[in-house]
Design a protein around this motif. Structure first.
Motif, PDB file in Angstrom:
ATOM      1  N   LYS A  86       0.885  -1.346  -0.102  1.00 37.73           N
ATOM      2  CA  LYS A  86       0.196  -0.002  -0.041  1.00 37.73           C
ATOM      3  C   LYS A  86       0.876   1.034   0.108  1.00 37.73           C
ATOM      4  CE  LYS A  86      -3.253  -2.338   2.955  1.00 37.73           C
ATOM      5  NZ  LYS A  86      -4.048  -2.477   4.332  1.00 37.73           N
ATOM      6  N   PRO A  87       0.474   2.378  -0.574  1.00 37.59           N
ATOM      7  CA  PRO A  87       1.054   3.685  -0.463  1.00 37.59           C
ATOM      8  C   PRO A  87       1.749   4.020   0.975  1.00 37.59           C
ATOM      9  CG  PRO A  87      -0.763   3.997  -1.837  1.00 37.59           C
ATOM     10  CD  PRO A  87      -0.844   2.320  -1.279  1.00 37.59           C
ATOM     11  N   GLU A  88       1.101   3.684   2.036  1.00 42.44           N
ATOM     12  CA  GLU A  88       1.244   3.833   3.441  1.00 42.44           C
ATOM     13  C   GLU A  88       2.388   3.106   3.791  1.00 42.44           C
ATOM     14  OE1 GLU A  88      -1.801   3.368   2.341  1.00 42.44           O
ATOM     15  OE2 GLU A  88      -2.880   1.955   3.947  1.00 42.44           O
ATOM     16  N   ASP A  89       2.856   2.064   3.038  1.00 37.80           N
ATOM     17  CA  ASP A  89       4.041   1.194   3.356  1.00 37.80           C
ATOM     18  C   ASP A  89       5.324   1.992   2.844  1.00 37.80           C
ATOM     19  OD1 ASP A  89       2.191  -1.719   2.346  1.00 37.80           O
ATOM     20  OD2 ASP A  89       2.500  -1.131   4.548  1.00 37.80           O
ATOM     21  N   THR A  90       5.258   3.009   2.071  1.00 34.81           N
ATOM     22  CA  THR A  90       6.513   3.733   1.744  1.00 34.81           C
ATOM     23  C   THR A  90       6.990   4.383   2.893  1.00 34.81           C
ATOM     24  OG1 THR A  90       5.325   4.552  -0.367  1.00 34.81           O
ATOM     25  CG2 THR A  90       7.151   5.770   0.413  1.00 34.81           C
ATOM     26  N   ALA A  91       8.333   3.820   3.128  1.00 36.02           N
ATOM     27  CA  ALA A  91       9.401   4.177   3.840  1.00 36.02           C
ATOM     28  C   ALA A  91      10.600   3.558   3.608  1.00 36.02           C
ATOM     29  CB  ALA A  91       8.709   3.722   5.318  1.00 36.02           C
ATOM     30  N   VAL A  92      11.698   4.168   4.592  1.00 36.55           N
ATOM     31  CA  VAL A  92      12.902   3.538   4.726  1.00 36.55           C
ATOM     32  C   VAL A  92      12.996   2.371   5.517  1.00 36.55           C
ATOM     33  CG1 VAL A  92      15.460   3.689   4.873  1.00 36.55           C
ATOM     34  CG2 VAL A  92      14.139   5.760   4.035  1.00 36.55           C
ATOM     35  N   TYR A  93      13.519   1.160   4.915  1.00 33.07           N
ATOM     36  CA  TYR A  93      13.252  -0.020   5.660  1.00 33.07           C
ATOM     37  C   TYR A  93      14.676  -0.593   6.310  1.00 33.07           C
ATOM     38  CZ  TYR A  93       8.399  -0.983   4.476  1.00 33.07           C
ATOM     39  OH  TYR A  93       7.154  -0.864   4.428  1.00 33.07           O
ATOM     40  N   TYR A  94      14.817  -0.953   7.564  1.00 33.01           N
ATOM     41  CA  TYR A  94      16.242  -0.865   8.167  1.00 33.01           C
ATOM     42  C   TYR A  94      16.125  -2.429   8.854  1.00 33.01           C
ATOM     43  CZ  TYR A  94      16.878   4.114   8.411  1.00 33.01           C
ATOM     44  OH  TYR A  94      17.136   5.298   7.640  1.00 33.01           O
ATOM     45  N   CYS A  95      16.948  -3.098   8.629  1.00 33.05           N
ATOM     46  CA  CYS A  95      17.081  -4.464   9.084  1.00 33.05           C
ATOM     47  C   CYS A  95      17.768  -4.064  10.513  1.00 33.05           C
ATOM     48  CB  CYS A  95      18.246  -5.263   8.226  1.00 33.05           C
ATOM     49  SG  CYS A  95      18.475  -7.087   8.850  1.00 33.05           S
ATOM     50  N   ASN A  96      17.569  -4.881  11.528  1.00 38.28           N
ATOM     51  CA  ASN A  96      17.943  -4.906  12.844  1.00 38.28           C
ATOM     52  C   ASN A  96      18.489  -6.149  13.437  1.00 38.28           C
ATOM     53  OD1 ASN A  96      17.114  -4.865  16.240  1.00 38.28           O
ATOM     54  ND2 ASN A  96      18.322  -2.979  15.430  1.00 38.28           N
ATOM     55  N   ALA A  97      19.612  -6.104  14.151  1.00 35.38           N
ATOM     56  CA  ALA A  97      20.021  -7.196  14.952  1.00 35.38           C
ATOM     57  C   ALA A  97      20.207  -7.085  16.380  1.00 35.38           C
ATOM     58  CB  ALA A  97      21.134  -7.890  14.375  1.00 35.38           C
ATOM     59  N   LEU A  98      19.530  -7.710  17.345  1.00 39.67           N
ATOM     60  CA  LEU A  98      19.541  -7.536  18.716  1.00 39.67           C
ATOM     61  C   LEU A  98      20.409  -8.454  19.415  1.00 39.67           C
ATOM     62  CD1 LEU A  98      18.789  -5.558  21.177  1.00 39.67           C
ATOM     63  CD2 LEU A  98      16.645  -6.952  21.486  1.00 39.67           C
ATOM     64  N   TYR A 105      22.391  -3.599  16.451  1.00 37.28           N
ATOM     65  CA  TYR A 105      22.739  -3.155  15.001  1.00 37.28           C
ATOM     66  C   TYR A 105      21.841  -2.911  14.024  1.00 37.28           C
ATOM     67  CZ  TYR A 105      27.002  -5.139  17.682  1.00 37.28           C
ATOM     68  OH  TYR A 105      28.045  -5.417  18.486  1.00 37.28           O
ATOM     69  N   TRP A 106      22.341  -2.028  13.169  1.00 39.60           N
ATOM     70  CA  TRP A 106      21.435  -1.537  12.096  1.00 39.60           C
ATOM     71  C   TRP A 106      22.026  -1.853  10.889  1.00 39.60           C
ATOM     72  CZ3 TRP A 106      16.415  -0.465  13.095  1.00 39.60           C
ATOM     73  CH2 TRP A 106      16.092  -0.147  14.383  1.00 39.60           C
ATOM     74  N   GLY A 107      21.359  -2.155   9.788  1.00 43.35           N
ATOM     75  CA  GLY A 107      21.761  -1.980   8.282  1.00 43.35           C
ATOM     76  C   GLY A 107      21.661  -0.568   7.824  1.00 43.35           C
ATOM     77  N   GLN A 108      22.093  -0.579   6.655  1.00 41.22           N
ATOM     78  CA  GLN A 108      21.943   0.986   6.163  1.00 41.22           C
ATOM     79  C   GLN A 108      20.622   1.506   5.738  1.00 41.22           C
ATOM     80  OE1 GLN A 108      22.583  -1.642   4.369  1.00 41.22           O
ATOM     81  NE2 GLN A 108      22.132  -1.475   2.156  1.00 41.22           N
ATOM     82  N   GLY A 109      19.771   0.697   5.582  1.00 47.76           N
ATOM     83  CA  GLY A 109      18.478   1.128   5.255  1.00 47.76           C
ATOM     84  C   GLY A 109      18.163   0.829   3.722  1.00 47.76           C
ATOM     85  N   THR A 110      17.005   0.742   3.150  1.00 37.21           N
ATOM     86  CA  THR A 110      16.786   0.494   1.912  1.00 37.21           C
ATOM     87  C   THR A 110      15.442   1.216   1.577  1.00 37.21           C
ATOM     88  OG1 THR A 110      16.573  -0.970   0.002  1.00 37.21           O
ATOM     89  CG2 THR A 110      15.694  -1.665   2.144  1.00 37.21           C
ATOM     90  N   GLN A 111      15.599   2.113   0.529  1.00 40.86           N
ATOM     91  CA  GLN A 111      13.891   2.799   0.390  1.00 40.86           C
ATOM     92  C   GLN A 111      12.937   1.841  -0.351  1.00 40.86           C
ATOM     93  OE1 GLN A 111      13.141   6.117   0.987  1.00 40.86           O
ATOM     94  NE2 GLN A 111      10.928   5.519   0.391  1.00 40.86           N
ATOM     95  N   VAL A 112      11.827   1.863   0.139  1.00 40.80           N
ATOM     96  CA  VAL A 112      10.762   1.347  -0.528  1.00 40.80           C
ATOM     97  C   VAL A 112       9.586   2.438  -0.992  1.00 40.80           C
ATOM     98  CG1 VAL A 112       8.695  -0.350  -0.292  1.00 40.80           C
ATOM     99  CG2 VAL A 112      10.901  -1.066   0.605  1.00 40.80           C
ATOM    100  N   THR A 113       9.189   2.612  -2.108  1.00 46.07           N
ATOM    101  CA  THR A 113       8.090   3.427  -2.382  1.00 46.07           C
ATOM    102  C   THR A 113       7.235   2.660  -3.277  1.00 46.07           C
ATOM    103  OG1 THR A 113       9.889   5.148  -2.692  1.00 46.07           O
ATOM    104  CG2 THR A 113       7.676   5.526  -3.799  1.00 46.07           C
ATOM    105  N   VAL A 114       5.937   2.885  -2.794  1.00 43.57           N
ATOM    106  CA  VAL A 114       4.562   2.296  -3.342  1.00 43.57           C
ATOM    107  C   VAL A 114       3.801   3.417  -4.042  1.00 43.57           C
ATOM    108  CG1 VAL A 114       2.726   0.801  -3.021  1.00 43.57           C
ATOM    109  CG2 VAL A 114       4.731   0.577  -1.674  1.00 43.57           C
ATOM    110  N   SER A 115       3.521   3.402  -5.031  1.00 45.63           N
ATOM    111  CA  SER A 115       2.885   4.361  -5.841  1.00 45.63           C
ATOM    112  C   SER A 115       1.395   3.965  -5.778  1.00 45.63           C
ATOM    113  CB  SER A 115       3.629   4.497  -7.173  1.00 45.63           C
ATOM    114  OG  SER A 115       3.254   3.243  -8.195  1.00 45.63           O
TER     115      SER A 115
END
Length: 116
Positions: A86-98, A105-115
């Protein structure tokens, strides 16, 4: 130390699917929880899905029945399979390890854009 490298973001139309990957390296045996978080513009970072080392999985209510978090232990990789986007899923997505010692720890982030 844990290093996380993400891939798989991009632009997709509403209703489409994407799969994100997060490859972990380093002190993998110290990881207790792997997860995906996201941050939309102007909003706080939020948890999307998590998976513990014992296999317990939790999803945010907003993504239940649409997203899954499969993992590949042999490749030390966790995925985020996103369906019915959905458009509301648009965000930068980050992987995390605890880790078991509560280091995060965090990944660098990856952009997801839903039109729409």
């Amino acid at each position: 130390q844990v290093r996380l490298v993400e891939s798989g973001g991009g632009l997709v139309q509403a209703g489409g699917s994407l799969r994100l990957s997060c490859a972990a390296s380093g002190s993998i045996a110290t990881i207790n929880v792997m997860g995906w978080h996201r941050q939309a513009p102007g909003k706080q970072r939020e948890v999307v899905a998590t998976m513990t080392s014992t296999g317990t999985i939790n999803y945010a209510d907003s993504v239940k029945c649409r997203f899954t978090i499969p993992g590949d232990n042999a490749k030390h990789t966790v995925y985020l399979q996103m369906n019915s986007l959905k458009p509301e899923d648009t965000a930068v997505y980050y992987c995390n390890a605890l880790t078991f010692s509560r280091n995060s720890y965090w990944g660098q982030g990856t952009q997801v854009t839903v039109s729409s």
